[in-house]
Design an enzyme around this catalytic site. Structure first.
Site, mmCIF file in Angstrom:
data_model
loop_
_atom_site.group_PDB
_atom_site.id
_atom_site.type_symbol
_atom_site.label_atom_id
_atom_site.label_comp_id
_atom_site.label_asym_id
_atom_site.label_seq_id
_atom_site.Cartn_x
_atom_site.Cartn_y
_atom_site.Cartn_z
ATOM 1 N N THR A 13 0.829 -1.218 0.000
ATOM 2 C CA THR A 13 0.000 0.000 0.000
ATOM 3 C C THR A 13 0.861 1.264 0.000
ATOM 4 O OG1 THR A 13 -1.635 -1.224 1.256
ATOM 5 C CG2 THR A 13 -1.876 1.155 1.246
ATOM 6 N N ALA A 33 14.055 19.400 -4.058
ATOM 7 C CA ALA A 33 15.202 18.601 -3.595
ATOM 8 C C ALA A 33 16.519 19.078 -4.191
ATOM 9 C CB ALA A 33 14.976 17.135 -3.948
ATOM 10 N N LYS A 205 5.067 4.231 18.599
ATOM 11 C CA LYS A 205 5.134 5.618 18.119
ATOM 12 C C LYS A 205 5.478 6.581 19.245
ATOM 13 C CE LYS A 205 1.838 4.484 14.457
ATOM 14 N NZ LYS A 205 0.402 4.356 14.165
HETATM 15 N N1 HSE Z 1 -2.308 0.509 12.158
HETATM 16 C C1 HSE Z 1 -2.012 1.888 12.343
HETATM 17 C C2 HSE Z 1 -3.269 2.638 12.761
HETATM 18 C C3 HSE Z 1 -1.464 2.573 11.115
HETATM 19 O O1 HSE Z 1 -4.341 2.055 12.872
HETATM 20 O O2 HSE Z 1 -3.159 3.830 12.997
HETATM 21 C C4 HSE Z 1 -0.038 2.276 10.881
HETATM 22 O O3 HSE Z 1 0.744 2.671 11.944
#
Ligand code: HSE
Length: 436
Positions: A13, A33, A205
């Protein structure tokens, strides 16, 4: 203008989105760039699908190691994901002197120390804007835009799947299990949604953001993680009546004693902008001492939003390709020899406010017993809601919101409350953040 040659590992994707956007916006990207950026080779197990996307415009192979060794490739884009083969490929690319752009949050959260050290030693860049909150340029903002600030905390809705589920639970009054099924049918949730619903993806994250915000190493193993699987729709309803929304938040907060690093369902005042981030959207709130609160909002996943972040990294790397290492932006915002080992606080030492729901026998003195236990634990009550017992009902729900307290103290108080004869079952405890 010497072209920059890119080897793309994985054309699923995000990979195909990267191909499409890089092709569509080639002229503007080159003007930015200073070099044309072209994907000259693609590695994917499904070579047939890869060829239908790139045609004759790039070499296609099933052997990703061929690309990381190719002397004509300047930058490797890793979009394979996971910690296994992706780690080997990234380390091999670095070893061969190539810059790396990756969307792989799991890899960086778990093996970041090793990968950034290898890149530093080799004088190459590992760029990862796409790893956190998809298309939102939050890494750039934290690392560069806010570099004057002592960052105090970061709080984010950084998983779209869980935000979609929580939004549907609230809007339709459905249970977690029912909405999960719906989300899977609609393609919002993976067939195996564990990483999303258990909070692991969000923890990857927030771990990366904590490192950049505070200049500490990435330490995923020390993050506290609680997903949304045990969340009851009734708590979403009670929270709403008290003026709050429940969101899965990733939180990194600097305290005197160390850093809080945690992911869990959290009550947020409905009047905060971030509480109104709905569906699969992401948002990150950053509090800096100079700038105050700043909010970043956008799509956290999807082909072109994530490609937007991948290509922004490609442009950055292309601009600095031939610059001396000391002129490049450090991977984790702070110079590599300036990272500090602030301790990550255990969850018992975290400070938060709390939502407590308990089912009680509707008898004189119940509330007095509960408030006495909380007072003994130095836990101050901020608000209270008691549901009217229905006709013939002898039990009712009491919901208490506390002011900020230390989690260990709250746990002790909950244990004492659960030991009261008038309390039925367990106390439901959800953390609450004012984000003020
Ligand atoms: N699976 C993640 C989400 C997206 O649902 O935000 C990719 O980090």
């Amino acid at each position: 203008m010497k072209p920059i040659n890119v080897g793309l590992l994985g054309i699923g994707t995000v990979g195909s989105g990267t191909w499409t956007v890089l092709t569509r916006n080639a002229e503007e990207i080159t003007r930015r760039a200073g070099h044309p950026i072209r994907i000259t080779a693609v590695a994917d197990r499904n070579t047939e699908r890869a060829r239908t996307i790139v045609g004759d415009a790039a070499r296609v192979t099933a052997d990703a190691f061929e690309l990381v060794r190719d002397p004509d490739i300047d930058i490797i884009v890793e979009l394979i994901g996971g910690y296994g083969i992706a780690r080997e490929l990234v380390l091999a690319a670095i070893e061969n002197g190539k810059h790396v752009v990756t969307a792989n949050k799991a890899l960086l959260a778990v093996h970041g120390k090793e990968i950034f050290a290898a890149a530093q030693a080799k004088g190459v860049t590992v760029a990862f804007e796409a790893a956190v909150a998809g298309g939102i340029p939050i890494i750039k903002a934290l690392r560069e835009g806010l570099s004057a600030n002592r960052i105090q905390w970061v709080a984010g809705i950084i998983n779209g799947t869980t935000n979609f589920i929580l939004t549907e639970m609230r809007d339709k009054g459905l249970s977690f299990a029912d909405v999960l099924k719906e989300a899977q049918a609609l393609g919002y949730a993976e067939a195996d949604p564990t990483f999303d619903i258990e909070g692991i993806d969000a923890a990857h994250k927030i771990t990366i953001m904590s490192a950049i915000a505070f200049g500490i190493p990435v330490q995923f193993d020390k993050a506290y993680i609680e997903g949304i699987t045990k969340l009851d729709a009734v708590d979403i309803k009670y929270a709403e009546r008290l003026g709050y929304r429940i969101k899965l938040l990733g939180i990194a907060r600097r305290r005197e004693q160390g850093v809080e690093l945690r992911v869990h369902p959290t009550l947020i005042p409905t009047r905060r902008l971030i509480a109104n981030v709905e569906g699969a959207m992401n948002a990150v709130l950053v509090q800096g001492d100079a700038v105050g609160a700043t909010l970043y909002y956008g799509k956290g996943a999807g082909a072109e939003p994530t490609a937007s972040a991948v290509i922004a990294d490609l442009v950055d790397v292309a601009r600095l390709h031939s610059a001396p290492v000391e002129n490049r932006v450090p991977h984790l915002a702070f110079q590599a020899d300036q990272l500090v080992d602030l301790p990550i606080l255990p969850i018992e030492e975290v400070q938060s406010a709390y939502y407590l729901r308990m089912r009680v026998e509707d008898k004189t003195g119940v509330l007095a017993d509960i408030t006495r236990i909380l007072a003994d634990g130095k836990i101050s009550i901020d608000a209270m809601l008691q549901r009217e017992p229905g006709d013939g009902e002898s039990q009712t729900d009491i919901i208490l919101l506390t002011h900020t307290a230390i989690e260990g103290q709250v746990n002790k108080a909950i244990q004492s409350i659960e030991n009261l004869k008038t309390i039925v079952g367990k106390v439901t405890r959800i953390r609450l953040e004012d984000l003020n």
